[in-house]
Enzyme design. Structure first.
Site, PDB file in Angstrom:
ATOM      1  N   ASP A  47      35.681  75.057  37.879  1.00 17.66           N
ATOM      2  CA  ASP A  47      34.869  75.610  38.321  1.00 17.66           C
ATOM      3  C   ASP A  47      34.367  76.931  38.724  1.00 17.66           C
ATOM      4  O   ASP A  47      34.987  77.863  39.283  1.00 17.66           O
ATOM      5  CB  ASP A  47      35.223  74.660  40.139  1.00 17.66           C
ATOM      6  CG  ASP A  47      35.635  73.949  39.953  1.00 17.66           C
ATOM      7  OD1 ASP A  47      36.454  73.250  39.147  1.00 17.66           O
ATOM      8  OD2 ASP A  47      36.452  73.578  41.027  1.00 17.66           O
ATOM      9  N   ARG A 166      40.637  70.552  49.955  1.00 18.75           N
ATOM     10  CA  ARG A 166      40.687  71.560  49.389  1.00 18.75           C
ATOM     11  C   ARG A 166      39.047  72.624  49.196  1.00 18.75           C
ATOM     12  O   ARG A 166      38.272  71.412  50.008  1.00 18.75           O
ATOM     13  CB  ARG A 166      41.672  71.999  47.810  1.00 18.75           C
ATOM     14  CG  ARG A 166      41.098  71.171  46.942  1.00 18.75           C
ATOM     15  CD  ARG A 166      41.595  71.292  46.143  1.00 18.75           C
ATOM     16  NE  ARG A 166      41.969  70.146  44.965  1.00 18.75           N
ATOM     17  CZ  ARG A 166      42.447  69.134  44.647  1.00 18.75           C
ATOM     18  NH1 ARG A 166      43.927  68.941  45.582  1.00 18.75           N
ATOM     19  NH2 ARG A 166      42.231  68.010  44.067  1.00 18.75           N
TER      20      ARG A 166
HETATM   21  C1  FRU Z   1      38.679  70.654  40.807  1.00 15.65           C
HETATM   22  C2  FRU Z   1      39.118  71.141  41.166  1.00 15.65           C
HETATM   23  C3  FRU Z   1      39.321  71.732  42.809  1.00 15.65           C
HETATM   24  C4  FRU Z   1      40.552  72.562  43.121  1.00 15.65           C
HETATM   25  C5  FRU Z   1      40.550  73.434  41.535  1.00 15.65           C
HETATM   26  C6  FRU Z   1      41.344  73.744  41.022  1.00 15.65           C
HETATM   27  O1  FRU Z   1      37.846  70.445  38.898  1.00 15.65           O
HETATM   28  O2  FRU Z   1      40.451  70.181  41.146  1.00 15.65           O
HETATM   29  O3  FRU Z   1      39.479  70.817  43.821  1.00 15.65           O
HETATM   30  O4  FRU Z   1      40.307  74.004  43.882  1.00 15.65           O
HETATM   31  O5  FRU Z   1      39.677  72.458  40.475  1.00 15.65           O
HETATM   32  O6  FRU Z   1      41.045  74.686  39.342  1.00 15.65           O
END
Ligand code: FRU
Length: 489
Positions: A47, A166
């Site tokens: 992300d 999150r």
């Molecule tokens: C989305 C995700 C988020 C998390 C991150 C961890 O791709 O799963 O929800 O914060 O990647 O890398």
């Protein structure tokens, strides 16, 4: 090599420098690497995080696992840019080296306040029994790009959510501070967007789940992101496990959006103009798009080109994934448009114009832009990155008549990419119009802006780098401009 849990969660300090250097060389010299998009220097990126404008520059952070093509213990790495096209790498930004983030510094956002860039992120904590607690944490960056984490989390998970809580987006709205978060409701095991509010950025109170749809949004929502585009709220989010009857999609998990008539955050109410969410991208590989409202009045978005729980052919070169280019968002007549930035034109070189000839070139290179206007009432195939005999290539199969559509077919171009989720994507177009395509190819990344940003289709494809033919399958009435593109880093 087996990626055991122990290995994926080995502390960064326990890896040796030579291993990292080898991984960096492997990523940098790969024939599939991107050269004018943000891409991993080693290992895996996912992300985009903390996308913002601060101290006279644009900042972009990426979820990163530097030691392999897997979702190991995550950190944030940092890039900065004067124009959102030329990015420079500024190194590790938030490392998983505190107790609150011992199993990863997960996704979050950037917010400028009092001369600092506040980075709100999720500290993914795991205890000795591997039980997870997600903490919402602030780190502060100063004008020297030095980042210091606050000692205490600002938000602890409330009783009514599971461990899936999150991806905080911190922003200001009507004089108050808000954080929206992706959540899984404990009782219903359904995906939610939870809202918190604060007067002082220290004390945070839960407002409740955002009411934005009557439908069940699957079992989890990741990366919720609210931006204002031409004065309308646009909610971008990743619903996991969404019923395809509610909104159709082909990727393992979709990245969707809703345009709003208005939003009342204090009352947790978003009133959409459309019934069902729509796919933000019509291609194969976009997820976790992050957008922000920049001081120049525009909303800009950047996407992870990669999907959770999927593998890619470069995994066996020990690196994975890339980012889209930055896209400027526009809402017109309650429709969302995504545009390439004007600044990307500064990468263009070696211009060639084509018109009506079936065969364009056998030497496209691996970095190019092809901008075409295909006249209405025609059907045919445009093949990119083909071999000279046109046996393999990325196929854009178009029809521009009363039932206009574009089919993007990656079934016959190098190693397969997640074929279980289909090898074609179809985009339905406005009937009886010319078809305008602005195609960007960079190594193994292709972005297709369709009809002035009414659609974007983004995908990875892994053509043999020698295959540089661009050709139609027969004579077509069109005009095109072609440029090779300069590298940015
Ligand atoms: C989305 C995700 C988020 C998390 C991150 C961890 O791709 O799963 O929800 O914060 O990647 O890398």
């Amino acid at each position: 090599m087996e990626w055991t849990r122990e290995k994926r969660y080995l502390k960064y300090k326990d890896w040796d420098a030579q291993t990292l250097l080898n991984l960096q060389t492997q990523a940098a010299t790969s024939a599939y690497q991107m050269h004018y998009h943000v891409h991993p220097l080693s290992g895996l990126i996912n992300d985009p995080n903390g996308f913002s404008y601060y101290n006279g520059e644009y900042h972009l952070f990426c979820q990163s696992y530097p030691f392999g093509p897997v979702h190991g213990v995550k950190s944030w790495i940092h890039f900065a840019s004067p124009d959102m096209v030329h990015w420079r790498y500024l190194g590790q930004a938030i490392n998983p080296d505190s107790d609150v983030d011992n199993a990863g510094a997960y996704s979050g956002s950037g917010f400028v306040h009092d001369g600092q860039l506040l980075l709100a992120y999720t500290g993914n904590h795991r205890d000795e029994n591997w039980v997870r607690t997600p903490y919402q944490v602030i780190a502060r960056m100063d004008k020297n790009n030095k980042i210091v984490k606050d000692t205490d989390p600002i938000i602890l998970p409330p009783e009514h959510v599971t461990e899936h809580f999150r991806d905080p987006q911190l922003f200001e709205h009507n004089g108050k501070y808000y954080i929206i978060l992706g959540a899984q409701d404990k009782e219903t095991k359904s995906g939610k967007i939870d809202i918190y509010k604060s007067d002082d950025l220290k004390n945070w109170h839960e407002v409740g789940y955002l009411d934005f749809s009557n439908e069940n949004m699957g079992y989890m929502i990741e990366c919720p992101n609210l931006v204002f585009v031409n004065d309308q709220p646009v909610l971008i989010f990743c619903p996991q496990g969404l019923d395809k009857k509610i909104a159709d999609y082909d990727n393992i998990y979709p990245n969707m959006y809703l345009i709003g008539k208005n939003i009342d955050l204090a009352k947790a109410k978003f009133t959409p103009v459309q019934k069902a969410p729509k796919n933000l991208d019509d291609g194969f590989d976009v997820y976790a798009t992050q957008a922000f409202n920049a001081p120049d009045g525009n909303a800009y978005a950047i996407s992870w080109v990669g999907l959770p729980d999927c593998t890619y052919p470069t995994d066996n070169e020990n690196w994975a994934n890339t980012y889209s280019q930055v896209k400027r968002l526009e809402v017109k007549d309650n429709k969302l448009y995504q545009h390439p930035l004007k600044a990307i034109e500064s990468l263009r070189m070696d211009h060639v114009a084509y018109s009506n000839q079936a065969h364009l070139t056998d030497h496209a290179s691996s970095q190019y832009e092809l901008k075409l206007s295909i006249k209405r009432n025609q059907a045919g195939k445009l093949v990119l990155n083909a071999d000279t005999s046109m046996q393999t290539g990325l196929v854009l199969d178009f029809k521009t008549g009363d039932s206009s559509r574009l089919i993007i077919d990656r079934s016959n171009v190098g190693p397969k990419v997640n074929p279980d989720y289909g090898e074609q994507r179809e985009v339905l177009l406005d009937p009886n119009k010319d078809l305008d395509l602005d195609i960007f190819v960079d190594g193994s990344l292709c972005e297709i802006f369709i009809n002035n940003g009414a659609h974007v289709a983004t995908l990875r494809f892994f053509a043999d780098p020698e295959n540089q033919t661009i050709s139609f399958d027969h004579d077509i009435d069109y005009d095109a401009d072609f440029w090779k593109m300069m590298p940015i880093m």
